[in-house]
Scaffold this motif. Structure first.
Motif, PDB file in Angstrom:
ATOM      1  N   GLY A 108       0.773  -1.241   0.000  1.00 61.46           N
ATOM      2  CA  GLY A 108       0.000   0.000   0.000  1.00 61.46           C
ATOM      3  C   GLY A 108       0.798   1.280   0.000  1.00 61.46           C
ATOM      4  N   ILE A 109       2.098   1.206  -0.230  1.00 58.02           N
ATOM      5  CA  ILE A 109       2.966   2.385  -0.201  1.00 58.02           C
ATOM      6  C   ILE A 109       2.966   3.067  -1.567  1.00 58.02           C
ATOM      7  CG2 ILE A 109       5.357   3.160   0.045  1.00 58.02           C
ATOM      8  CD1 ILE A 109       5.691   0.834   2.093  1.00 58.02           C
ATOM      9  N   VAL A 110       2.691   4.369  -1.574  1.00 55.32           N
ATOM     10  CA  VAL A 110       2.618   5.128  -2.825  1.00 55.32           C
ATOM     11  C   VAL A 110       3.850   5.997  -3.054  1.00 55.32           C
ATOM     12  CG1 VAL A 110       0.096   5.166  -2.766  1.00 55.32           C
ATOM     13  CG2 VAL A 110       1.385   7.082  -1.771  1.00 55.32           C
ATOM     14  N   ALA A 111       4.641   6.227  -2.015  1.00 51.71           N
ATOM     15  CA  ALA A 111       5.816   7.086  -2.134  1.00 51.71           C
ATOM     16  C   ALA A 111       6.836   6.719  -1.072  1.00 51.71           C
ATOM     17  CB  ALA A 111       5.435   8.563  -2.006  1.00 51.71           C
ATOM     18  N   PHE A 112       8.119   6.971  -1.370  1.00 52.23           N
ATOM     19  CA  PHE A 112       9.181   6.642  -0.425  1.00 52.23           C
ATOM     20  C   PHE A 112      10.323   7.630  -0.559  1.00 52.23           C
ATOM     21  CE2 PHE A 112      10.418   4.597  -4.329  1.00 52.23           C
ATOM     22  CZ  PHE A 112      11.803   4.636  -4.350  1.00 52.23           C
ATOM     23  N   CYS A 113      11.136   7.711   0.493  1.00 53.26           N
ATOM     24  CA  CYS A 113      12.372   8.489   0.464  1.00 53.26           C
ATOM     25  C   CYS A 113      13.546   7.522   0.527  1.00 53.26           C
ATOM     26  CB  CYS A 113      12.434   9.459   1.641  1.00 53.26           C
ATOM     27  SG  CYS A 113      13.944  10.466   1.675  1.00 53.26           S
ATOM     28  N   ASP A 114      14.496   7.721  -0.380  1.00 53.10           N
ATOM     29  CA  ASP A 114      15.622   6.794  -0.498  1.00 53.10           C
ATOM     30  C   ASP A 114      16.945   7.540  -0.388  1.00 53.10           C
ATOM     31  OD1 ASP A 114      16.081   3.838  -1.292  1.00 53.10           O
ATOM     32  OD2 ASP A 114      17.539   4.916  -2.522  1.00 53.10           O
ATOM     33  N   MET A 115      17.900   6.904   0.250  1.00 53.49           N
ATOM     34  CA  MET A 115      19.277   7.412   0.287  1.00 53.49           C
ATOM     35  C   MET A 115      20.206   6.246  -0.029  1.00 53.49           C
ATOM     36  SD  MET A 115      21.680   8.585   3.472  1.00 53.49           S
ATOM     37  CE  MET A 115      20.664   9.902   4.102  1.00 53.49           C
ATOM     38  N   TYR A 116      20.995   6.383  -1.111  1.00 54.11           N
ATOM     39  CA  TYR A 116      21.899   5.290  -1.442  1.00 54.11           C
ATOM     40  C   TYR A 116      22.844   5.723  -2.554  1.00 54.11           C
ATOM     41  CZ  TYR A 116      23.110   0.356  -0.954  1.00 54.11           C
ATOM     42  OH  TYR A 116      23.748  -0.826  -0.663  1.00 54.11           O
ATOM     43  N   MET A 117      23.436   4.752  -3.226  1.00 53.33           N
ATOM     44  CA  MET A 117      24.320   4.972  -4.366  1.00 53.33           C
ATOM     45  C   MET A 117      23.592   4.581  -5.645  1.00 53.33           C
ATOM     46  SD  MET A 117      26.839   1.694  -3.791  1.00 53.33           S
ATOM     47  CE  MET A 117      27.045   2.066  -2.049  1.00 53.33           C
ATOM     48  N   ALA A 328       6.558  15.270   5.183  1.00 53.27           N
ATOM     49  CA  ALA A 328       7.971  14.958   5.378  1.00 53.27           C
ATOM     50  C   ALA A 328       8.706  14.879   4.042  1.00 53.27           C
ATOM     51  CB  ALA A 328       8.125  13.652   6.151  1.00 53.27           C
ATOM     52  N   LEU A 329       8.026  14.383   3.003  1.00 58.01           N
ATOM     53  CA  LEU A 329       8.629  14.264   1.676  1.00 58.01           C
ATOM     54  C   LEU A 329       8.344  15.494   0.795  1.00 58.01           C
ATOM     55  CD1 LEU A 329       9.088  11.373   2.639  1.00 58.01           C
ATOM     56  CD2 LEU A 329       8.290  10.561   0.410  1.00 58.01           C
ATOM     57  N   LYS A 330       7.688  16.498   1.379  1.00 53.16           N
ATOM     58  CA  LYS A 330       7.322  17.725   0.653  1.00 53.16           C
ATOM     59  C   LYS A 330       6.452  17.423  -0.559  1.00 53.16           C
ATOM     60  CE  LYS A 330       9.691  21.454   0.141  1.00 53.16           C
ATOM     61  NZ  LYS A 330       8.775  22.326   0.939  1.00 53.16           N
ATOM     62  N   LEU A 331       5.464  16.555  -0.369  1.00 45.68           N
ATOM     63  CA  LEU A 331       4.523  16.203  -1.422  1.00 45.68           C
ATOM     64  C   LEU A 331       3.139  16.734  -1.077  1.00 45.68           C
ATOM     65  CD1 LEU A 331       5.466  12.441  -1.928  1.00 45.68           C
ATOM     66  CD2 LEU A 331       6.169  14.355  -3.377  1.00 45.68           C
TER      67      LEU A 331
END
Length: 411
Positions: A108-117, A328-331
């Motif tokens: 049910g997740i429509v958006a996410f924040c990711d930090m990686y390479m 939090a994600l500025k959406l």
């Protein structure tokens, strides 16, 4: 398209009611009873809620799921994960990210924040899959500056992918104050303020961080001047929590990962009491090991209820999952309202764990939930067991090949 005959929870503070929703050009056009039209989907026996948000993860780390188990944070990261990350490439990250997006959509997740390479690959995977994403290249310092090649990647990522298709956005991602010097964080703060780029950072995940720097040191770098998504924040005292009220800070609470790596339990109730907006994250699938944000909501609530059953109510948990996650994600979004994006999570009601139906809101947090469909900007990215935007079998095939490559397993 009209979604008909479903029960609808417009926002975390509302009651469930039977409504139809008309969708046009990515947005919710109309919400009413008994809407008519030729193009409709009968959602009898379903519940429509605002789309769920995962405010912190490392989606490509699904390739490491189950590899480094039952270890302390230091042994998990420095002795196991970092050496394996040297074997990654853009294609491995692309397919590992797609696999994680499938799992998130199914939950049910429509958006996410990711930090990686290799965040170009993460952004491309999100674009192809149809999910919303705030992506950031993980940054570390070299001396008193951000390591130049990573900073260059971050700027190019912003120039290429920010605000693509009203779905893909870019943040600055200094890994943590123990990998980014104070002077380097000042550089990030200046870039954030000058370019209006959000910042996300791991902060006080470990108790030993308090011996190296203070919250005051971090805030004086100006990384919170525009928009800061601070991840974990387990080891903050009451004075520091009160200090956060003076800044534009959102906290990403990741209870499963915090427990699994032995880092502790964040003072969630104190955050809420001080009106600091908190959202929820899963962290990466190598340290969780699942991407189930509803499970995080239940665990977050239960951990605080050990002190007082009144802590973290159903409404507060739902707010963290939706409205706070969007902010939090500025959406734009987090509520079901006309002219807002059609980001929806559709829940199956005809399942034993959702009866009696009179208590649906509480079931969302404290019962087993089955997601029927997930919609982003008016398009389904998951529905009735299928992923309409990708070749599911090809993802499994490529992922399995790359897993063996990363571990050095002969075919």
């Amino acid at each position: 398209m009209i979604l008909k005959n479903a029960l609808v929870l417009k926002d975390w503070n509302s009651s469930v009611e039977k409504l139809d929703i008309e969708i046009e050009e990515k947005k919710i056009k109309k919400i009413s009873k008994n809407l008519t039209g030729e193009n409709y989907i009968d959602l009898s026996g379903k519940l429509i809620i605002p789309g769920l948000i995962n405010t912190h993860t490392h989606v490509a780390m699904s390739i490491f799921r189950g590899i480094a188990e039952d270890l302390s944070f230091d042994d998990w990261l420095f002795k196991n994960i970092l050496p394996l990350e040297e074997k990654l490439d853009k294609d491995i990250v692309y397919f590992s990210s797609l696999l994680s997006m499938m799992e998130m959509a199914k939950n049910g997740i429509v958006a996410f924040c990711d930090m990686y390479m290799y965040e170009y690959s993460v952004a491309k995977a999100a674009y192809d899959f149809g999910i919303k994403a705030l992506v950031s290249r993980g940054l570390v310092s070299e001396g008193n500056k951000i390591e130049p090649s990573r900073l260059s990647e971050a700027i190019k990522l912003f120039e290429k992918w920010n605000n693509v298709d009203d779905r893909i956005y870019v943040a600055l991602g200094p890994h943590a104050p123990y990998t980014c010097s104070i002077e380097a964080l000042k550089e990030v703060g200046k870039l954030s303020k000058n370019m209006n780029i959000p910042v996300t950072i791991h902060l006080f995940e470990n108790a030993w961080e308090r011996e190296r720097y203070s919250l005051k040191d971090i805030l004086e770098t100006n990384i919170a001047d525009f928009h800061l998504l601070a991840v974990h924040c387990i080891h903050l005292n009451e004075r520091e929590i009160e200090e956060l009220k003076n800044y534009n800070v959102y906290i990403s609470h990741n209870p499963t990962s915090n427990l699994k790596l032995g880092n502790g339990i964040a003072p969630l109730t104190k955050f809420i009491e001080n009106n600091i907006p908190v959202a929820l994250g899963t962290d990466g699938p190598a340290s969780n090991n699942s991407l189930d944000i509803l499970f995080e909501a239940r665990l977050a609530s239960l951990l605080q209820k050990k002190n007082d059953p009144k802590n973290v109510t159903t409404n507060q948990a739902l707010k963290m999952l939706t409205e706070n996650g969007y902010k939090a994600l500025k959406l734009d979004g987090g509520i079901i309202k006309e002219n807002l994006p059609a980001d929806l999570t559709i829940i199956e009601l005809n399942t034993p764990s959702y009866f009696p139906l009179e208590n649906i809101k509480h079931h969302l947090i404290h019962s087993k939930t089955t997601v029927y469909a997930t919609m982003v900007n008016g398009k389904f990215i998951y529905i009735s067991g299928k992923f309409p935007t990708i070749d599911e079998k090809e993802v499994y095939k490529q992922f399995s090949i790359f897993y063996k490559k990363v571990l050095g397993i002969e075919n």
